[in-house]
Motif scaffolding. Structure first.
Motif, PDB file in Angstrom:
ATOM      1  N   SER A 219      32.733  50.749  51.188  1.00 30.02           N
ATOM      2  CA  SER A 219      32.410  50.659  49.760  1.00 30.02           C
ATOM      3  C   SER A 219      33.332  49.610  49.134  1.00 30.02           C
ATOM      4  O   SER A 219      34.492  49.476  49.531  1.00 30.02           O
ATOM      5  CB  SER A 219      32.584  52.000  49.059  1.00 30.02           C
ATOM      6  N   THR A 220      32.808  48.889  48.165  1.00 21.52           N
ATOM      7  CA  THR A 220      33.578  47.832  47.503  1.00 21.52           C
ATOM      8  C   THR A 220      33.368  47.918  45.999  1.00 21.52           C
ATOM      9  O   THR A 220      32.243  48.099  45.533  1.00 21.52           O
ATOM     10  CB  THR A 220      33.172  46.431  48.009  1.00 21.52           C
ATOM     11  N   ILE A 221      34.468  47.785  45.270  1.00 22.82           N
ATOM     12  CA  ILE A 221      34.426  47.681  43.809  1.00 22.82           C
ATOM     13  C   ILE A 221      34.823  46.260  43.431  1.00 22.82           C
ATOM     14  O   ILE A 221      35.906  45.797  43.798  1.00 22.82           O
ATOM     15  CB  ILE A 221      35.371  48.700  43.144  1.00 22.82           C
ATOM     16  N   ARG A 222      33.944  45.574  42.730  1.00 22.84           N
ATOM     17  CA  ARG A 222      34.218  44.207  42.266  1.00 22.84           C
ATOM     18  C   ARG A 222      34.667  44.278  40.815  1.00 22.84           C
ATOM     19  O   ARG A 222      33.876  44.574  39.929  1.00 22.84           O
ATOM     20  CB  ARG A 222      32.973  43.336  42.410  1.00 22.84           C
ATOM     21  N   SER A 223      35.952  44.037  40.597  1.00 16.70           N
ATOM     22  CA  SER A 223      36.526  44.187  39.258  1.00 16.70           C
ATOM     23  C   SER A 223      36.853  42.827  38.654  1.00 16.70           C
ATOM     24  O   SER A 223      37.063  41.838  39.362  1.00 16.70           O
ATOM     25  CB  SER A 223      37.785  45.060  39.314  1.00 16.70           C
ATOM     26  N   ILE A 224      36.880  42.802  37.325  1.00 14.47           N
ATOM     27  CA  ILE A 224      37.177  41.584  36.570  1.00 14.47           C
ATOM     28  C   ILE A 224      38.663  41.568  36.251  1.00 14.47           C
ATOM     29  O   ILE A 224      39.206  42.530  35.704  1.00 14.47           O
ATOM     30  CB  ILE A 224      36.347  41.531  35.280  1.00 14.47           C
ATOM     31  N   LEU A 225      39.329  40.478  36.580  1.00 11.81           N
ATOM     32  CA  LEU A 225      40.757  40.352  36.287  1.00 11.81           C
ATOM     33  C   LEU A 225      40.965  40.170  34.789  1.00 11.81           C
ATOM     34  O   LEU A 225      40.157  39.542  34.095  1.00 11.81           O
ATOM     35  CB  LEU A 225      41.344  39.155  37.041  1.00 11.81           C
ATOM     36  N   LYS A 226      42.064  40.719  34.289  1.00 16.50           N
ATOM     37  CA  LYS A 226      42.359  40.587  32.866  1.00 16.50           C
ATOM     38  C   LYS A 226      42.621  39.137  32.468  1.00 16.50           C
ATOM     39  O   LYS A 226      42.438  38.761  31.314  1.00 16.50           O
ATOM     40  CB  LYS A 226      43.574  41.449  32.515  1.00 16.50           C
ATOM     41  N   SER A 227      43.060  38.320  33.416  1.00 18.84           N
ATOM     42  CA  SER A 227      43.350  36.914  33.121  1.00 18.84           C
ATOM     43  C   SER A 227      42.113  36.029  33.174  1.00 18.84           C
ATOM     44  O   SER A 227      42.214  34.818  32.972  1.00 18.84           O
ATOM     45  CB  SER A 227      44.388  36.385  34.119  1.00 18.84           C
ATOM     46  N   ASP A 228      40.944  36.599  33.453  1.00 21.14           N
ATOM     47  CA  ASP A 228      39.715  35.817  33.556  1.00 21.14           C
ATOM     48  C   ASP A 228      39.143  35.585  32.159  1.00 21.14           C
ATOM     49  O   ASP A 228      38.346  36.378  31.646  1.00 21.14           O
ATOM     50  CB  ASP A 228      38.713  36.556  34.446  1.00 21.14           C
ATOM     51  N   ILE A 229      39.543  34.479  31.534  1.00 20.93           N
ATOM     52  CA  ILE A 229      39.100  34.161  30.174  1.00 20.93           C
ATOM     53  C   ILE A 229      37.616  33.818  30.160  1.00 20.93           C
ATOM     54  O   ILE A 229      36.905  34.100  29.197  1.00 20.93           O
ATOM     55  CB  ILE A 229      39.925  32.998  29.594  1.00 20.93           C
ATOM     56  N   GLY A 230      37.119  33.213  31.245  1.00 19.02           N
ATOM     57  CA  GLY A 230      35.705  32.868  31.306  1.00 19.02           C
ATOM     58  C   GLY A 230      34.808  34.082  31.176  1.00 19.02           C
ATOM     59  O   GLY A 230      33.749  34.015  30.545  1.00 19.02           O
ATOM     60  N   ALA A 231      35.226  35.214  31.759  1.00 18.78           N
ATOM     61  CA  ALA A 231      34.428  36.432  31.648  1.00 18.78           C
ATOM     62  C   ALA A 231      34.392  36.929  30.216  1.00 18.78           C
ATOM     63  O   ALA A 231      33.393  37.491  29.768  1.00 18.78           O
ATOM     64  CB  ALA A 231      34.991  37.510  32.569  1.00 18.78           C
ATOM     65  N   VAL A 232      35.490  36.733  29.468  1.00 19.92           N
ATOM     66  CA  VAL A 232      35.520  37.145  28.068  1.00 19.92           C
ATOM     67  C   VAL A 232      34.542  36.306  27.247  1.00 19.92           C
ATOM     68  O   VAL A 232      33.879  36.818  26.339  1.00 19.92           O
ATOM     69  CB  VAL A 232      36.953  37.018  27.502  1.00 19.92           C
ATOM     70  N   PHE A 233      34.399  35.021  27.584  1.00 20.10           N
ATOM     71  CA  PHE A 233      33.454  34.160  26.874  1.00 20.10           C
ATOM     72  C   PHE A 233      32.014  34.490  27.228  1.00 20.10           C
ATOM     73  O   PHE A 233      31.109  34.222  26.453  1.00 20.10           O
ATOM     74  CB  PHE A 233      33.745  32.691  27.192  1.00 20.10           C
ATOM     75  N   GLY A 234      31.781  35.071  28.417  1.00 21.71           N
ATOM     76  CA  GLY A 234      30.427  35.392  28.839  1.00 21.71           C
ATOM     77  C   GLY A 234      29.976  34.633  30.065  1.00 21.71           C
ATOM     78  O   GLY A 234      28.811  34.709  30.446  1.00 21.71           O
ATOM     79  N   MET A 235      30.896  33.897  30.716  1.00 23.40           N
ATOM     80  CA  MET A 235      30.567  33.180  31.935  1.00 23.40           C
ATOM     81  C   MET A 235      30.651  34.135  33.129  1.00 23.40           C
ATOM     82  O   MET A 235      31.120  35.262  33.014  1.00 23.40           O
ATOM     83  CB  MET A 235      31.528  31.999  32.109  1.00 23.40           C
ATOM     84  N   ASN A 236      30.182  33.670  34.295  1.00 22.63           N
ATOM     85  CA  ASN A 236      30.240  34.494  35.497  1.00 22.63           C
ATOM     86  C   ASN A 236      31.693  34.764  35.881  1.00 22.63           C
ATOM     87  O   ASN A 236      32.482  33.826  36.030  1.00 22.63           O
ATOM     88  CB  ASN A 236      29.524  33.797  36.666  1.00 22.63           C
ATOM     89  N   PRO A 237      32.062  36.035  36.043  1.00 23.22           N
ATOM     90  CA  PRO A 237      33.461  36.352  36.355  1.00 23.22           C
ATOM     91  C   PRO A 237      33.845  35.933  37.772  1.00 23.22           C
ATOM     92  O   PRO A 237      33.001  35.791  38.652  1.00 23.22           O
ATOM     93  CB  PRO A 237      33.514  37.888  36.202  1.00 23.22           C
ATOM     94  N   LYS A 238      35.144  35.744  37.966  1.00 24.60           N
ATOM     95  CA  LYS A 238      35.700  35.550  39.302  1.00 24.60           C
ATOM     96  C   LYS A 238      36.195  36.926  39.769  1.00 24.60           C
ATOM     97  O   LYS A 238      37.277  37.368  39.405  1.00 24.60           O
ATOM     98  CB  LYS A 238      36.839  34.537  39.280  1.00 24.60           C
ATOM     99  N   TYR A 239      35.371  37.590  40.560  1.00 23.94           N
ATOM    100  CA  TYR A 239      35.613  38.989  40.888  1.00 23.94           C
ATOM    101  C   TYR A 239      36.756  39.156  41.887  1.00 23.94           C
ATOM    102  O   TYR A 239      36.977  38.319  42.760  1.00 23.94           O
ATOM    103  CB  TYR A 239      34.350  39.621  41.458  1.00 23.94           C
ATOM    104  N   HIS A 240      37.454  40.271  41.718  1.00 25.96           N
ATOM    105  CA  HIS A 240      38.465  40.711  42.678  1.00 25.96           C
ATOM    106  C   HIS A 240      37.910  41.930  43.402  1.00 25.96           C
ATOM    107  O   HIS A 240      37.533  42.919  42.780  1.00 25.96           O
ATOM    108  CB  HIS A 240      39.765  41.072  41.945  1.00 25.96           C
ATOM    109  N   ASN A 241      37.833  41.843  44.732  1.00 30.07           N
ATOM    110  CA  ASN A 241      37.215  42.896  45.530  1.00 30.07           C
ATOM    111  C   ASN A 241      38.250  43.915  45.995  1.00 30.07           C
ATOM    112  O   ASN A 241      39.309  43.541  46.509  1.00 30.07           O
ATOM    113  CB  ASN A 241      36.500  42.301  46.742  1.00 30.07           C
ATOM    114  N   THR A 242      37.918  45.179  45.815  1.00 26.63           N
ATOM    115  CA  THR A 242      38.721  46.283  46.333  1.00 26.63           C
ATOM    116  C   THR A 242      37.828  47.092  47.268  1.00 26.63           C
ATOM    117  O   THR A 242      36.890  47.751  46.815  1.00 26.63           O
ATOM    118  CB  THR A 242      39.246  47.177  45.202  1.00 26.63           C
TER     119      THR A 242
END
Length: 395
Positions: A219-242
């Protein structure tokens, strides 16, 4: 809709009370809109991403890292047996590949005050399982791995428990194993998964004189990093996989065999894939800056429409910011000596004019008004097309 903010201008024939009502309504509408903008900003700042569940079909899965721990007694992995895809086997005493001088078992830290003895099995990302239905696949991909273990002090192993001697084992994804220094817990998801490992939520037991059959699912959880400003704007996030592995196990009594001698080996467990279908959970932000701009634009259009219904549209302002920036160029190209709405009908420098002069000035004034209306307020292109068609028909 910017005219809503022009509520302070008095309009011809408005009473003082009606002007006050329009002024108050416009102020309330603007304050409500600003409050709504503040609410949108608050939602962006405090946004909690939602999890979108999906399935991912894998062709290949890395052989997991396996933590193997004994309590009150040191343990030894006496033998590892690799069963390959073509059902051939390779046996390694003490889990050490002498052909390649490659150890598969590494000892963990042993504090002097600790009664735990832990080891880590790892394939160093060179061992993998392949989907059984794949054709032309590597025949030396792993089918399953058997581990044979023994307690170095069997009496001590059962001294503090009411059950038979057991070992505890857990599976880790080789790309995410912060407990053994192979990764760092970055996100909140990482830290909680690491905490669950500390609670041994996915552990299984190796039991004295028993065989444990273990199957795992990834199982994998793809989370958004808090430092990902692009995701806050609405762009495709750079996911961190756990990634973490969930296990199921079954236990069977052992009997003496060429592979299992009670005086040499105390227990056995085997690890294989239970499913090549991965549970994937992806974080999705519910509130972004681009999304908020779209909602804010809709709200602005709504309040502008309500204001038009109540009070109409006061005036049209065809010039924008760029006209003001380029005002010198506009002034140089414009003749405003006899322009409607700007200059009076009678030229103050020549108050006494003849009738012909006044008619000529009025004619020029109408022409300027026609050009002004055509350029900024009235779209005359349909009328021009109609005239062109009639002239063509006449000819």
């Amino acid at each position: 809709m910017v005219f809503v903010f022009d509520f302070g201008r008095k309009i011809f024939k408005e009473s003082k009370s009606f002007y006050s009502l329009r002024l108050t309504t416009a102020a309330v509408v603007i304050l409500l809109y600003l409050a709504y903008l503040s609410f949108l900003i608050y939602e962006i700042v405090t946004d909690v991403p939602l999890l979108q569940a999906s399935l991912e079909y894998l062709d290949i899965i890395q052989v997991p890292d396996i933590e193997i721990c004994g309590y009150m007694s040191d343990i030894e992995i006496s033998k590892c047996v690799f069963t390959w895809r073509d059902w051939t086997t390779s046996s390694y005493d003490l889990c050490y590949n002498t052909n390649e001088s490659l150890p598969y078992i590494y000892a963990g830290p042993r504090p002097e005050t600790s009664s735990s003895y832990c080891y880590l099995f790892t394939g160093n990302r060179t061992l993998y399982y392949l989907m059984p239905t794949l054709t032309n696949a590597d025949p030396h991909s792993v089918n399953h791995i058997d581990f044979y273990f023994r307690f170095k002090n069997l009496t001590s192993a059962i001294s503090s428990v009411i059950s038979v001697a057991t070992i505890s084992a857990q599976l880790y994804d080789p790309d995410f194993n912060p407990l053994w220094g192979k990764a760092e817990a970055i996100t909140t998801v990482d830290k909680f998964v690491q905490a669950e490992w500390g609670l041994q939520y996915n552990s299984f037991a190796g039991i004295y004189n028993y065989s444990t059959q273990v199957r795992f699912k990834k199982s994998t959880i793809r989370s958004i990093l808090k430092s990902d400003i692009g995701a806050v704007f609405g762009m495709n996030p750079k996911y961190h996989n756990t990634s973490y592995l969930e296990t199921t196990s079954a236990y069977y009594p052992l009997h003496p065999s060429p592979d299992f001698q009670f005086n040499e080996t105390h227990g056995h467990f085997a690890v294989g894939v239970g499913s090549f279908v991965q549970d994937l959970q992806t974080e999705k932000r519910g509130h972004t800056i681009l999304g908020a701009l779209g909602v804010a634009g809709g709200a602005f259009g709504a309040i502008g429409g309500i204001y038009i219904i109540l009070f109409g549209q006061p005036r049209t302002k065809p010039w924008g910011l760029m006209h003001r920036v380029a005002k010198h160029e506009v002034a140089r190209n414009a003749d405003i000596s006899n322009l409607p709405f700007v200059t009076p009908l009678i030229d103050p420098s020549q108050p006494y004019q003849s009738a012909d002069q006044r008619v000529s000035r009025l004619e020029n004034r109408f022409q300027e008004l026609e050009v002004l209306l055509s350029d900024y307020f009235v779209d005359a292109s349909p009328l021009k097309k109609l005239r062109h068609r009639r002239n063509s028909s006449s000819n």
